[in-house]
Design an enzyme around this catalytic site. Structure first.
Site, PDB file in Angstrom:
ATOM      1  N   GLY A 124     -28.610 121.193 -39.301  1.00 39.84           N
ATOM      2  CA  GLY A 124     -27.538 121.935 -38.634  1.00 39.84           C
ATOM      3  C   GLY A 124     -27.081 121.228 -37.375  1.00 39.84           C
ATOM      4  O   GLY A 124     -27.901 120.704 -36.610  1.00 39.84           O
ATOM      5  N   ALA A 193     -55.195 112.357 -23.187  1.00 38.44           N
ATOM      6  CA  ALA A 193     -56.284 113.335 -23.324  1.00 38.44           C
ATOM      7  C   ALA A 193     -55.745 114.718 -22.986  1.00 38.44           C
ATOM      8  O   ALA A 193     -56.315 115.453 -22.183  1.00 38.44           O
ATOM      9  CB  ALA A 193     -57.458 112.967 -22.425  1.00 38.44           C
ATOM     10  N   VAL A 249     -52.110 102.467 -20.961  1.00 39.44           N
ATOM     11  CA  VAL A 249     -51.972 101.513 -22.062  1.00 39.44           C
ATOM     12  C   VAL A 249     -50.760 100.620 -21.785  1.00 39.44           C
ATOM     13  O   VAL A 249     -49.680 101.098 -21.460  1.00 39.44           O
ATOM     14  CB  VAL A 249     -51.815 102.268 -23.409  1.00 39.44           C
ATOM     15  N   HIS A 455     -71.944 146.481 -26.086  1.00 43.39           N
ATOM     16  CA  HIS A 455     -73.086 145.584 -25.898  1.00 43.39           C
ATOM     17  C   HIS A 455     -73.786 145.385 -27.237  1.00 43.39           C
ATOM     18  O   HIS A 455     -73.986 146.350 -27.962  1.00 43.39           O
ATOM     19  CB  HIS A 455     -74.068 146.200 -24.894  1.00 43.39           C
TER      20      HIS A 455
HETATM   21  P1  FAD Z   1     -40.643 123.953 -34.279  1.00 40.17           P
HETATM   22  O1  FAD Z   1     -41.881 124.600 -34.740  1.00 40.17           O
HETATM   23  O2  FAD Z   1     -40.704 122.506 -33.932  1.00 40.17           O
HETATM   24  O3  FAD Z   1     -39.567 124.200 -35.418  1.00 40.17           O
HETATM   25  C1  FAD Z   1     -38.312 123.646 -35.381  1.00 40.17           C
HETATM   26  C2  FAD Z   1     -37.812 123.492 -36.797  1.00 40.17           C
HETATM   27  O4  FAD Z   1     -36.445 123.113 -36.745  1.00 40.17           O
HETATM   28  C3  FAD Z   1     -38.501 122.381 -37.575  1.00 40.17           C
HETATM   29  O5  FAD Z   1     -38.736 122.805 -38.891  1.00 40.17           O
HETATM   30  C4  FAD Z   1     -37.500 121.234 -37.559  1.00 40.17           C
HETATM   31  O6  FAD Z   1     -37.641 120.359 -38.667  1.00 40.17           O
HETATM   32  C5  FAD Z   1     -36.212 122.014 -37.618  1.00 40.17           C
HETATM   33  N1  FAD Z   1     -35.050 121.300 -37.100  1.00 40.17           N
HETATM   34  C6  FAD Z   1     -34.966 120.442 -36.050  1.00 40.17           C
HETATM   35  N2  FAD Z   1     -33.686 120.049 -35.860  1.00 40.17           N
HETATM   36  C7  FAD Z   1     -32.958 120.671 -36.810  1.00 40.17           C
HETATM   37  C8  FAD Z   1     -31.571 120.670 -37.138  1.00 40.17           C
HETATM   38  N3  FAD Z   1     -30.689 119.995 -36.404  1.00 40.17           N
HETATM   39  N4  FAD Z   1     -31.171 121.396 -38.210  1.00 40.17           N
HETATM   40  C9  FAD Z   1     -32.057 122.117 -38.949  1.00 40.17           C
HETATM   41  N5  FAD Z   1     -33.362 122.161 -38.671  1.00 40.17           N
HETATM   42  C10 FAD Z   1     -33.807 121.462 -37.607  1.00 40.17           C
HETATM   43  N6  FAD Z   1     -48.808 125.810 -30.312  1.00 40.17           N
HETATM   44  C11 FAD Z   1     -49.608 126.886 -30.196  1.00 40.17           C
HETATM   45  O7  FAD Z   1     -49.162 127.901 -29.638  1.00 40.17           O
HETATM   46  N7  FAD Z   1     -50.872 126.903 -30.691  1.00 40.17           N
HETATM   47  C12 FAD Z   1     -51.413 125.825 -31.297  1.00 40.17           C
HETATM   48  O8  FAD Z   1     -52.555 125.867 -31.731  1.00 40.17           O
HETATM   49  C13 FAD Z   1     -50.614 124.661 -31.425  1.00 40.17           C
HETATM   50  N8  FAD Z   1     -51.090 123.567 -32.043  1.00 40.17           N
HETATM   51  C14 FAD Z   1     -50.289 122.473 -32.200  1.00 40.17           C
HETATM   52  C15 FAD Z   1     -50.816 121.355 -32.827  1.00 40.17           C
HETATM   53  C16 FAD Z   1     -50.042 120.231 -33.002  1.00 40.17           C
HETATM   54  C17 FAD Z   1     -50.621 119.021 -33.697  1.00 40.17           C
HETATM   55  C18 FAD Z   1     -48.686 120.239 -32.560  1.00 40.17           C
HETATM   56  C19 FAD Z   1     -47.808 119.031 -32.777  1.00 40.17           C
HETATM   57  C20 FAD Z   1     -48.157 121.339 -31.924  1.00 40.17           C
HETATM   58  C21 FAD Z   1     -48.963 122.467 -31.729  1.00 40.17           C
HETATM   59  N9  FAD Z   1     -48.484 123.596 -31.073  1.00 40.17           N
HETATM   60  C22 FAD Z   1     -49.289 124.686 -30.917  1.00 40.17           C
HETATM   61  C23 FAD Z   1     -47.118 123.655 -30.536  1.00 40.17           C
HETATM   62  C24 FAD Z   1     -46.222 124.455 -31.499  1.00 40.17           C
HETATM   63  O9  FAD Z   1     -46.254 123.856 -32.767  1.00 40.17           O
HETATM   64  C25 FAD Z   1     -44.796 124.489 -30.973  1.00 40.17           C
HETATM   65  O10 FAD Z   1     -44.767 124.951 -29.644  1.00 40.17           O
HETATM   66  C26 FAD Z   1     -43.944 125.417 -31.830  1.00 40.17           C
HETATM   67  O11 FAD Z   1     -43.950 125.001 -33.176  1.00 40.17           O
HETATM   68  C27 FAD Z   1     -42.501 125.457 -31.322  1.00 40.17           C
HETATM   69  O12 FAD Z   1     -41.751 126.285 -32.138  1.00 40.17           O
HETATM   70  P2  FAD Z   1     -40.176 126.088 -32.340  1.00 40.17           P
HETATM   71  O13 FAD Z   1     -39.765 127.154 -33.279  1.00 40.17           O
HETATM   72  O14 FAD Z   1     -39.530 125.993 -31.013  1.00 40.17           O
HETATM   73  O15 FAD Z   1     -40.011 124.667 -32.999  1.00 40.17           O
HETATM   74  P1  NAD Z   2     -49.926 117.107 -23.371  1.00 46.20           P
HETATM   75  O1  NAD Z   2     -48.868 117.153 -22.364  1.00 46.20           O
HETATM   76  O2  NAD Z   2     -50.872 118.242 -23.519  1.00 46.20           O
HETATM   77  O3  NAD Z   2     -50.842 115.818 -23.126  1.00 46.20           O
HETATM   78  C1  NAD Z   2     -50.344 114.521 -23.080  1.00 46.20           C
HETATM   79  C2  NAD Z   2     -51.294 113.698 -22.232  1.00 46.20           C
HETATM   80  O4  NAD Z   2     -50.913 112.346 -22.369  1.00 46.20           O
HETATM   81  C3  NAD Z   2     -51.200 114.040 -20.753  1.00 46.20           C
HETATM   82  O5  NAD Z   2     -52.496 114.275 -20.235  1.00 46.20           O
HETATM   83  C4  NAD Z   2     -50.561 112.808 -20.139  1.00 46.20           C
HETATM   84  O6  NAD Z   2     -51.012 112.541 -18.835  1.00 46.20           O
HETATM   85  C5  NAD Z   2     -51.006 111.724 -21.096  1.00 46.20           C
HETATM   86  N1  NAD Z   2     -50.126 110.563 -21.130  1.00 46.20           N
HETATM   87  C6  NAD Z   2     -48.781 110.526 -21.101  1.00 46.20           C
HETATM   88  N2  NAD Z   2     -48.334 109.250 -21.197  1.00 46.20           N
HETATM   89  C7  NAD Z   2     -49.440 108.473 -21.308  1.00 46.20           C
HETATM   90  C8  NAD Z   2     -49.651 107.084 -21.468  1.00 46.20           C
HETATM   91  N3  NAD Z   2     -48.621 106.249 -21.550  1.00 46.20           N
HETATM   92  N4  NAD Z   2     -50.917 106.623 -21.546  1.00 46.20           N
HETATM   93  C9  NAD Z   2     -51.981 107.497 -21.495  1.00 46.20           C
HETATM   94  N5  NAD Z   2     -51.830 108.824 -21.339  1.00 46.20           N
HETATM   95  C10 NAD Z   2     -50.585 109.303 -21.261  1.00 46.20           C
HETATM   96  O7  NAD Z   2     -49.194 116.773 -24.758  1.00 46.20           O
HETATM   97  P2  NAD Z   2     -49.730 116.716 -26.239  1.00 46.20           P
HETATM   98  O8  NAD Z   2     -51.210 116.732 -26.273  1.00 46.20           O
HETATM   99  O9  NAD Z   2     -48.998 115.611 -26.900  1.00 46.20           O
HETATM  100  O10 NAD Z   2     -49.202 118.090 -26.815  1.00 46.20           O
HETATM  101  C11 NAD Z   2     -47.791 118.348 -26.838  1.00 46.20           C
HETATM  102  C12 NAD Z   2     -47.494 119.801 -26.736  1.00 46.20           C
HETATM  103  O11 NAD Z   2     -47.926 120.484 -27.900  1.00 46.20           O
HETATM  104  C13 NAD Z   2     -48.202 120.430 -25.563  1.00 46.20           C
HETATM  105  O12 NAD Z   2     -47.225 120.774 -24.615  1.00 46.20           O
HETATM  106  C14 NAD Z   2     -48.853 121.651 -26.074  1.00 46.20           C
HETATM  107  O13 NAD Z   2     -48.349 122.793 -25.438  1.00 46.20           O
HETATM  108  C15 NAD Z   2     -48.503 121.722 -27.551  1.00 46.20           C
HETATM  109  N6  NAD Z   2     -49.762 121.904 -28.265  1.00 46.20           N
HETATM  110  C16 NAD Z   2     -50.441 123.068 -28.084  1.00 46.20           C
HETATM  111  C17 NAD Z   2     -51.648 123.264 -28.691  1.00 46.20           C
HETATM  112  C18 NAD Z   2     -52.383 124.536 -28.457  1.00 46.20           C
HETATM  113  O14 NAD Z   2     -51.767 125.495 -28.008  1.00 46.20           O
HETATM  114  N7  NAD Z   2     -53.679 124.610 -28.759  1.00 46.20           N
HETATM  115  C19 NAD Z   2     -52.203 122.265 -29.492  1.00 46.20           C
HETATM  116  C20 NAD Z   2     -51.498 121.087 -29.646  1.00 46.20           C
HETATM  117  C21 NAD Z   2     -50.271 120.924 -29.029  1.00 46.20           C
END
Ligand code: FAD
Ligand code: NAD
Length: 478
Positions: A124, A193, A249, A455
């Site tokens: 979209g 990290a 890095v 508890h």
């Molecule tokens: P998204 O989930 O990114 O969904 C957006 C959707 O829009 C996607 O399907 C994408 O393909 C689609 N899209 C993009 N552009 C277009 C377009 N132009 N037209 C049509 N479709 C499009 N958050 C937590 O709260 N708990 C967690 O445990 C957690 N674990 C995570 C683990 C990993 C490895 C990662 C990468 C993220 C994690 N997150 C977690 C973060 C979480 O996934 C995101 O914050 C969340 O999915 C955001 O929701 P959203 O609806 O904004 O976007």
């Molecule tokens: P993050 O912001 O948590 O961590 C990225 C880390 O990379 C930071 O500590 C930053 O200082 C470091 N960094 C950045 N540039 C670097 C470089 N060049 N060399 C070395 N270190 C560097 O981001 P993420 O782990 O990629 O996660 C992305 C987002 O996804 C987060 O904002 C998080 O909210 C969401 N997420 C949430 C969950 C959860 O809710 N459990 C799990 C996974 C991801």
């Protein structure tokens, strides 16, 4: 010429922000379409966005499986359970993860049908005049224009790339690639990290990889309360995660199937030879090709879509939610914004309390918090009281054999209103819900202290931490 399809609401993106917004819009009687371009591993459309397909759900599936493996490979000995000959089948683990993803993403498709939401698979793009151009993901030349009174942009985010470690999907991967290794790499590096680095680093470390995390900042987990962050670093290092802070890095070089990473730290230039490298340095909003220049959509200085307090962009009737806008990139934040925007469109005035969004890191032990950290409150000059309770003093934690960590509660020195709750320990992700509810109701630590907790439960640690704020915890010396 066929007439443009018209809807009350069009949502771009079917992640936890977009699909939840679509369901709420439909519940409110709006004729709703949701466009999503995600293509699953099977080459077919798959709703649920990053969270269901390659984020929250698959990472938690692997965290659970790998934790079971860690438990049966020696983790149960203190219970008197000795197990030998434990084997892992990584491909079965990955298949289980994929099956969970299929069930849940298929479930969203079912919910769309049940709610009579028009689901459109495609890309979209916002044009001017509240019109959306939808192009097919397989044939970008095949296009349709649809329009609506209201549009919700919910396109989510993608991993940030760094030029010194470009993802090739084989040796150097992003979080998506790290969910699909066919075996535990012998030596695995992670750049960053942060949350992803710690969660996915933990998965592969438990499955046998030697894991090195290279973190550019000198401070570990600066977003968390520093007492919790220090405890986390100590525990993760004990588990075998090699966390190197202040490590920037500077380059990578492929050498056969391996990758050589060069980084700078305070002692100079260092190199590491790795089998796989995960780049997890944060995520960026998916704004590329999301809107045409003539739409004149405003972004903020960090590239997020600018919205007002009702999630409306600079274009009346066009809203944005989730990872596309300011605030933490969390699925539950995106979903709550989705519900709120649907209600705004229906003429309601919903409120969303950003001060008490829970954050969780699903490591072992888990880390969870809500509200402010002690370091933030001190910097802001707030007068505070702090109480902590270690899980080592909890009967239930002892029975579980999960005694690492603590609950820490911070309240206002005069009003006693709870300002922050920080947990590292067993089931922290579930325990934090009590703190979120308490803070949502502006509770004091006295309110928590007056609440009877069963508890023996882990939640007693919250009760005791609340008592500790006024130095009257019962099961630790104050
Ligand atoms: P998204 O989930 O990114 O969904 C957006 C959707 O829009 C996607 O399907 C994408 O393909 C689609 N899209 C993009 N552009 C277009 C377009 N132009 N037209 C049509 N479709 C499009 N958050 C937590 O709260 N708990 C967690 O445990 C957690 N674990 C995570 C683990 C990993 C490895 C990662 C990468 C993220 C994690 N997150 C977690 C973060 C979480 O996934 C995101 O914050 C969340 O999915 C955001 O929701 P959203 O609806 O904004 O976007
Ligand atoms: P993050 O912001 O948590 O961590 C990225 C880390 O990379 C930071 O500590 C930053 O200082 C470091 N960094 C950045 N540039 C670097 C470089 N060049 N060399 C070395 N270190 C560097 O981001 P993420 O782990 O990629 O996660 C992305 C987002 O996804 C987060 O904002 C998080 O909210 C969401 N997420 C949430 C969950 C959860 O809710 N459990 C799990 C996974 C991801």
């Amino acid at each position: 010429m066929t007439k443009e399809r018209e809807f009350d609401v069009i949502i771009v993106g079917g992640g936890p922000g977009g699909y939840v917004a679509a369901i709420r819009c439909a519940q409110l009687g709006l004729n709703t379409a949701c466009i999503d371009n995600f293509v699953g591993k099977d080459g077919k459309s798959s709703l649920g966005g990053t969270c269901l397909n390659v984020g929250c759900i698959p990472s938690k599936a692997l965290l659970e499986s790998s934790e079971h493996y860690a438990q049966v490979s020696g983790g149960l000995e203190s219970h008197g359970i000795k197990i030998s000959g434990v084997k892992i089948d990584v491909s079965a683990m990955i298949q289980r993860k994929d099956d969970i993803v299929s069930r849940l993403t298929g479930g969203i498709a079912g919910l769309f049908k049940a709610n009579k939401i028009t689901s459109i698979h495609g890309h979209g793009k916002l044009l001017d005049g509240k019109r959306i151009e939808v192009s097919s993901t397989s044939d970008p030349e095949s296009k349709e224009i649809i329009s609506a009174e209201s549009i919700i942009l919910a396109a989510g985010s993608s991993s940030i790339d760094i030029p010194c470690a470009l993802v090739d999907g084989k040796t150097i991967v992003d979080s998506t690639g790290a969910l699909d290794f066919d075996k535990a790499p012998k030596k695995l590096g992670v750049i960053g990290a942060g949350v992803i680095g710690l969660e996915l680093g933990s998965v592969w470390q438990r499955l046998g990889s030697e894991v090195v995390l290279l973190e550019a900042q000198d401070e570990f987990l600066p977003v968390a309360d520093q007492k919790v962050a220090r405890e986390a670093k100590r525990l993760f290092s004990k588990q075998g995660l090699d966390i190197r802070l202040g490590a920037r890095v500077t380059g990578t070089e492929k050498k056969g199937r391996k990758v050589i990473v060069e980084y700078e730290d305070k002692s100079g230039t260092q190199t590491l030879e790795l089998d796989k490298l995960i780049v997890a340095v944060g995520r960026k909003p998916n704004t590329d090709n999301l809107f045409a220049p003539e739409a004149e959509l405003l972004l903020d200085e960090r590239g997020f879509i600018e919205v007002d307090s009702f999630w409306q962009t600079n274009i009346p009737g066009v809203y944005a939610i989730g990872d596309l806008i300011r605030g933490p990139m969390l699925a539950h934040k995106a979903s709550e914004e989705g519900v709120a925007v649907a209600e705004v469109i229906s003429g309601e005035e919903p409120e969303l309390n950003y001060d008490v969004i829970p954050s969780v890191i699903y490591t072992h032990p888990e880390i969870a918090w809500t509200g402010q950290t002690e370091q933030h409150l001190k910097r802001a000059g707030e007068k505070i009281k702090v109480g902590s309770f270690p899980f080592a003093a909890s009967g239930r934690a002892q029975a579980l054999g999960e005694t690492d960590g603590m609950v820490k509660i911070i309240s206002h020195q005069e009003t006693d209103q709870i300002l922050g709750v920080h947990i590292i320990g067993p089931q922290a992700s579930e325990l934090i819900a009590e703190a979120v509810l308490a803070m949502e109701y502006s509770a004091s630590t006295e309110d928590l202290a007056l609440t009877i907790h069963a508890h023996p439960t882990l939640s007693e640690a919250i009760h005791e931490a609340a008592l500790a704020v006024d130095k009257r915890a019962l099961h630790i010396p104050n």
